[in-house]
Design a protein around this motif. Structure first.
Motif, short mmCIF file in Angstrom:
data_model
loop_
_atom_site.label_atom_id
_atom_site.label_comp_id
_atom_site.label_asym_id
_atom_site.label_seq_id
_atom_site.Cartn_x
_atom_site.Cartn_y
_atom_site.Cartn_z
N GLU A 50 0.78 -1.26 -0.02
CA GLU A 50 -0.10 0.01 -0.06
C GLU A 50 0.93 1.28 0.05
OE1 GLU A 50 -2.79 -0.36 3.27
OE2 GLU A 50 -3.25 -2.43 2.38
N LEU A 51 2.13 1.04 0.11
CA LEU A 51 3.17 2.45 0.50
C LEU A 51 2.47 3.39 1.25
CD1 LEU A 51 4.11 2.56 -3.45
CD2 LEU A 51 5.24 1.36 -1.69
N ASP A 52 2.22 2.91 2.46
CA ASP A 52 1.61 3.62 3.51
C ASP A 52 2.77 4.29 4.25
OD1 ASP A 52 0.43 4.94 5.50
OD2 ASP A 52 -1.16 3.43 5.52
N ALA A 53 3.45 5.33 4.29
CA ALA A 53 4.38 5.92 5.03
C ALA A 53 3.96 6.14 6.51
CB ALA A 53 5.19 6.95 4.37
N GLU A 54 2.78 6.40 6.62
CA GLU A 54 2.27 6.76 8.11
C GLU A 54 2.09 5.26 8.91
OE1 GLU A 54 1.96 9.71 9.70
OE2 GLU A 54 2.80 10.34 7.82
N ALA A 87 6.54 7.32 0.26
CA ALA A 87 5.77 8.14 0.21
C ALA A 87 5.89 8.95 -1.29
CB ALA A 87 6.02 9.46 1.12
N LYS A 88 7.44 9.29 -1.56
CA LYS A 88 7.37 9.89 -3.00
C LYS A 88 7.04 8.70 -4.06
CE LYS A 88 11.12 12.79 -1.75
NZ LYS A 88 12.67 12.88 -1.41
N ARG A 89 7.31 7.50 -3.78
CA ARG A 89 7.08 6.49 -4.98
C ARG A 89 5.57 6.28 -5.14
NH1 ARG A 89 7.52 0.22 -4.08
NH2 ARG A 89 6.66 -0.38 -6.10
N LYS A 90 4.65 6.41 -3.85
CA LYS A 90 3.39 6.42 -3.97
C LYS A 90 2.66 7.54 -4.80
CE LYS A 90 -0.97 5.43 -1.41
NZ LYS A 90 -1.24 5.19 -0.08
N ALA A 91 3.38 8.81 -4.54
CA ALA A 91 2.95 9.92 -5.04
C ALA A 91 3.25 9.82 -6.67
CB ALA A 91 3.59 10.99 -4.47
N ASN A 92 3.90 9.16 -7.16
CA ASN A 92 4.58 9.27 -8.70
C ASN A 92 3.94 7.99 -9.53
OD1 ASN A 92 6.16 11.14 -8.35
ND2 ASN A 92 7.99 9.87 -7.97
N ASN A 93 2.41 8.27 -9.46
CA ASN A 93 1.65 7.22 -10.37
C ASN A 93 1.71 5.87 -9.81
OD1 ASN A 93 0.81 9.29 -11.90
ND2 ASN A 93 2.53 9.34 -12.93
N TYR A 94 1.73 5.41 -8.66
CA TYR A 94 1.76 4.20 -8.32
C TYR A 94 0.17 3.55 -8.38
CZ TYR A 94 1.61 0.36 -4.83
OH TYR A 94 1.72 -1.11 -4.29
#
Length: 154
Positions: A50-54, A87-94
């Motif tokens: 889920e690429l959930d940094a939190e 977080a950056k990976r998720k923001a880049n069209n994941y």
């Protein structure tokens, strides 16, 4: 008459020690399940699916690092850098539906001794084993937290 008293005392002691053993086993299983749940939320889903940094920040201690060998030195990758990258990976069209972004796992072993734990987890992507990770955890007043990782990339 005395033999009967001794026998009763022995039976009671055996019963109490069996109860204590069962209680410890139930408590240990509950700790193992809490640890597995934490690893699923913060690690498997937080860092991979889920690429959930939190979620990562909740499950990993702030002093956590991934340790790996680099020649004769130890490379240290801190949680803050890793979580920022997630977080950056998720923001880049994941795309969570892309099979390349779906990770399966297997808990190979979970060991708990008091407030310390070690988990061996295997991670698979597209049917192939990619990592064998060894996660070290400590139990704080707030609960279990992942404090270190060493791994093998297959």
């Amino acid at each position: 008459m005395k033999k009967g008293h001794y026998l009763l005392v022995i039976i009671c002691l055996l019963g109490f020690s069996s109860f204590a053993f069962i209680h410890d086993e139930v408590k240990n299983k509950a700790e193992e399940e809490a640890i597995k749940d934490l690893i699923l939320k913060s690690y498997v889903h937080g860092a991979f699916n889920e690429l959930d940094a939190e979620a990562m920040k909740k499950g990993f201690h702030e002093d956590f690092a991934i340790y790996s060998a680099k020649g004769e030195s130890i490379s240290k990758y801190p949680i803050a850098v890793w979580a920022d990258g997630v977080a950056k990976r998720k923001a880049n069209n994941y795309d969570a539906k892309d099979p390349k972004n779906k990770w399966e796992h297997k808990f190979a072993s979970v060991g708990v001794t008091g407030g310390a734990a070690q988990v061996k987890i295997e991670l698979f992507n597209q049917g192939k084993q990619v990592y064998t990770d060894y996660l070290s955890l400590l139990k704080f007043e707030s609960g279990w937290r992942i404090v270190a990782k060493v791994y093998n990339q297959h």
